[in-house]
Write a protein that holds these residues in place. Sequence first.
Motif, PDB file in Angstrom:
ATOM      1  N   PHE A   1     -29.027 -16.119 -12.092  1.00  0.00           N
ATOM      2  CA  PHE A   1     -30.247 -15.861 -12.800  1.00  0.00           C
ATOM      3  C   PHE A   1     -29.708 -14.798 -13.836  1.00  0.00           C
ATOM      4  CE2 PHE A   1     -34.213 -12.819 -12.255  1.00  0.00           C
ATOM      5  CZ  PHE A   1     -35.399 -13.179 -13.072  1.00  0.00           C
TER       6      PHE A   1
ATOM      7  N   ALA B   1     -29.914 -12.110 -21.668  1.00  0.00           N
ATOM      8  CA  ALA B   1     -29.173 -11.869 -23.155  1.00  0.00           C
ATOM      9  C   ALA B   1     -28.300 -10.927 -22.796  1.00  0.00           C
ATOM     10  CB  ALA B   1     -30.300 -11.298 -23.876  1.00  0.00           C
TER      11      ALA B   1
ATOM     12  N   GLU C   1     -20.649 -10.211 -25.074  1.00  0.00           N
ATOM     13  CA  GLU C   1     -20.717  -8.741 -23.592  1.00  0.00           C
ATOM     14  C   GLU C   1     -21.496 -10.223 -22.581  1.00  0.00           C
ATOM     15  OE1 GLU C   1     -22.059  -4.796 -22.606  1.00  0.00           O
ATOM     16  OE2 GLU C   1     -22.907  -5.281 -24.910  1.00  0.00           O
TER      17      GLU C   1
ATOM     18  N   PRO D   1     -29.313  -6.366 -15.642  1.00  0.00           N
ATOM     19  CA  PRO D   1     -28.287  -6.295 -15.115  1.00  0.00           C
ATOM     20  C   PRO D   1     -26.819  -5.300 -16.378  1.00  0.00           C
ATOM     21  CG  PRO D   1     -27.972  -8.608 -15.662  1.00  0.00           C
ATOM     22  CD  PRO D   1     -29.862  -7.550 -16.168  1.00  0.00           C
ATOM     23  N   TRP D   2     -25.724  -5.081 -15.454  1.00  0.00           N
ATOM     24  CA  TRP D   2     -24.783  -3.976 -16.643  1.00  0.00           C
ATOM     25  C   TRP D   2     -24.075  -5.194 -17.392  1.00  0.00           C
ATOM     26  CZ3 TRP D   2     -25.084   0.547 -18.401  1.00  0.00           C
ATOM     27  CH2 TRP D   2     -23.834   0.386 -19.402  1.00  0.00           C
ATOM     28  N   GLY D   3     -24.382  -5.493 -18.658  1.00  0.00           N
ATOM     29  CA  GLY D   3     -24.340  -6.036 -19.866  1.00  0.00           C
ATOM     30  C   GLY D   3     -24.920  -7.329 -20.263  1.00  0.00           C
ATOM     31  N   GLY D   4     -26.205  -6.873 -19.621  1.00  0.00           N
ATOM     32  CA  GLY D   4     -27.273  -7.775 -19.640  1.00  0.00           C
ATOM     33  C   GLY D   4     -28.704  -6.689 -20.865  1.00  0.00           C
ATOM     34  N   LYS D   5     -29.365  -8.008 -20.940  1.00  0.00           N
ATOM     35  CA  LYS D   5     -30.389  -6.770 -21.461  1.00  0.00           C
ATOM     36  C   LYS D   5     -31.708  -7.109 -21.350  1.00  0.00           C
ATOM     37  CE  LYS D   5     -30.516  -7.211 -26.723  1.00  0.00           C
ATOM     38  NZ  LYS D   5     -30.805  -8.046 -27.840  1.00  0.00           N
ATOM     39  N   ASP D   6     -32.399  -8.561 -20.536  1.00  0.00           N
ATOM     40  CA  ASP D   6     -33.135  -8.271 -19.736  1.00  0.00           C
ATOM     41  C   ASP D   6     -33.395  -7.934 -18.280  1.00  0.00           C
ATOM     42  OD1 ASP D   6     -33.519 -11.784 -21.114  1.00  0.00           O
ATOM     43  OD2 ASP D   6     -32.115 -10.520 -19.565  1.00  0.00           O
ATOM     44  N   ALA D   7     -34.487  -8.144 -17.755  1.00  0.00           N
ATOM     45  CA  ALA D   7     -34.571  -7.514 -15.912  1.00  0.00           C
ATOM     46  C   ALA D   7     -34.445  -9.024 -15.530  1.00  0.00           C
ATOM     47  CB  ALA D   7     -35.527  -6.735 -15.810  1.00  0.00           C
ATOM     48  N   ARG D   8     -33.186  -8.965 -14.744  1.00  0.00           N
ATOM     49  CA  ARG D   8     -32.367 -10.021 -13.487  1.00  0.00           C
ATOM     50  C   ARG D   8     -32.369  -9.242 -12.632  1.00  0.00           C
ATOM     51  NH1 ARG D   8     -32.506 -15.196 -16.387  1.00  0.00           N
ATOM     52  NH2 ARG D   8     -33.391 -14.548 -18.169  1.00  0.00           N
TER      53      ARG D   8
ATOM     54  N   ARG E   1     -35.247  -1.609 -20.848  1.00  0.00           N
ATOM     55  CA  ARG E   1     -33.599  -1.512 -21.075  1.00  0.00           C
ATOM     56  C   ARG E   1     -33.836  -0.414 -19.909  1.00  0.00           C
ATOM     57  NH1 ARG E   1     -29.783  -3.275 -25.029  1.00  0.00           N
ATOM     58  NH2 ARG E   1     -28.560  -2.273 -23.595  1.00  0.00           N
TER      59      ARG E   1
ATOM     60  N   TRP F   1     -23.123   0.501 -14.270  1.00  0.00           N
ATOM     61  CA  TRP F   1     -22.148  -0.556 -14.088  1.00  0.00           C
ATOM     62  C   TRP F   1     -22.313   0.051 -12.088  1.00  0.00           C
ATOM     63  CZ3 TRP F   1     -19.361   3.144 -16.691  1.00  0.00           C
ATOM     64  CH2 TRP F   1     -18.873   3.268 -16.215  1.00  0.00           C
TER      65      TRP F   1
END
Lengths: 337, 337
Positions: free
Chosen positions: A292, A297, A303, B151-158, B223, B230
């Motif tokens: 997940f 994205a 990245e 997550p660090w490095g990502g755009k959407d809420a995971r 975000r 991180w």
Amino acid sequence: MIPETVRIPFDQLHAELARILRQKGFSPERAGASARLFAETTRDGVYSHGVNRFPRFLEYLDKGYVVPEATPVQTGSLGALEQWDGQRGPGNLNAWFCTERAVALARQHGMGGVALRNTNHWMRGGTYGWQAADAGCIGICFTNTIPNLPPWGGKDARLGNNPLVVAIPREGGHVVLDTAMSLYSYGKMEGHAQAGTQLPYEGGFDTAGNLTRDPNEILKAGRPLPIGYWKGSGLSLALDLMAAVLSQGLGTAAIGGLGTEYQVSQVFICLDVSSPAHFGERQSIVDAALDFMHGAAPASPGESVYYPGEKTLRTRHENQTRGIPVELKLWQDLQQL
Amino acid sequence: MIPETVRIPFDQLHAELARILRQKGFSPERAGASARLFAETTRDGVYSHGVNRFPRFLEYLDKGYVVPEATPVQTGSLGALEQWDGQRGPGNLNAWFCTERAVALARQHGMGGVALRNTNHWMRGGTYGWQAADAGCIGICFTNTIPNLPPWGGKDARLGNNPLVVAIPREGGHVVLDTAMSLYSYGKMEGHAQAGTQLPYEGGFDTAGNLTRDPNEILKAGRPLPIGYWKGSGLSLALDLMAAVLSQGLGTAAIGGLGTEYQVSQVFICLDVSSPAHFGERQSIVDAALDFMHGAAPASPGESVYYPGEKTLRTRHENQTRGIPVELKLWQDLQQL
């Protein structure tokens, strides 16, 4: 400015470090064990707490802060929770021993904890996370340190950066978080200062009290930033209190009074999740979370999202294959010892 | 823009909330217990998870996410570590029950842990820290949540913001840390957005991927920032994995699939430090750390250093004396129910 490095095979690095430790009064067995942890830490890419830290470890041996043949002595038992005195033995051997003990307690009681006082810097904290996870345990370990971090709202260093390790076992690669409570270590800031580069993110305050990315300004002010500002400040305090109270050892305040970082306090908690009867969904739960997360994205093109420990495995593999990078000058110096 | 408030005596607030819960199907005893936790949370100044959260709690009761009379059922025991299923009962009663159970296990084994699956939002996490500390235990509690943090490095809420609670008992006032893994909660950002003010520190990224103090930009991009970038991202993942693996319950990824935050997983660990024979220096160790920290030079004139929980005691005392502030409109609405 980047120092020249050589790539040394693991066995050669291990043998060289073990040779030096035997010379410093370690028994062959303990020299081999401690050297192995230094070599593995270097192999995994944590150079700051691997071979690059080795000269200071030798210095602490010479000064008597670290006692080569001292081993932990049990001072208390409450069943699943035990108290030990590290007798100022080598920090990595003491921590390894206590993790083994916490694993054994977890096998017996489901979970187990060892609080260790009067020990030394454990070098790479993540080592004990990998160790716990290899044994099928969730590991939660933390240590206190000398005062090196100002509390939120204050100017001078009255907290430690108190690294926290959390490990979750997983086939295909454990999740191992190893994080100090400061955003950037002194080593990282000094590296940027020497290279003349700014920190990627604001890492502390300057002497005027403004947040800055300039490592020189932060070092001058002595004001690195806790992770999450007031939040990391509080968590750092909590970790120190737990370590000192549970082990009945020195807290950061008292360690500061020694002038040098030794006689620190540490905690090793293991939760045994190896039983399929109780934890049958373990692997699928962890894999689902990682899938997940990996599916997010990218924040910017190219990245990627990584779980803690993911890059370690890549570095480990590369260094195992190509040899472990060691600064040439350091390698030459070690061979002279 | 600040809503008008009235000050309500504790007993009156408690009685009013209990009355409503009885109406929703709680037994008198459980209505009183759950209402007490809501009232105490409000009294302690955590309005967002006290009475201000009560309407949503009622909504979740009405929708069947929260089952008033459901109580935890034990699903596994490994000695000092137990697994329970919360049966979607009220989150605060379930968490209170599991903390009591962890205290009992700690009395017996030195330390004890309860992993709880299929439960509901515990409201103020700090409640269970105060509870553990009142029982002479160090408490470590955490919960997972819906995905609400990239997550660090990502755009959407995971990832979830997965609050972590650490409590250390102390005569004169426990140290109780209660911290989510996001720097600012959605509630805090929405409050600033409504008031038209900037966040005190950069709290997330805008849609262009730049760090910003503008709450509207962060909310638009979805975000918010993990504490320590991180580092908090990794710690959030680790907390979720531990909660879901230990309880064999839902992780943040699976909770996200439900669309609404319920059936969450939580962990309650207690370490019994009440024995003077084993922890005789407990009070002096904690006091020394707090004195040392309080002695830091202020970051700016008039600023002060506080330990986690210190301000809570002041607010508690003030609200006990003057009555508990409740938004007038909300108070009127509750009385109509």
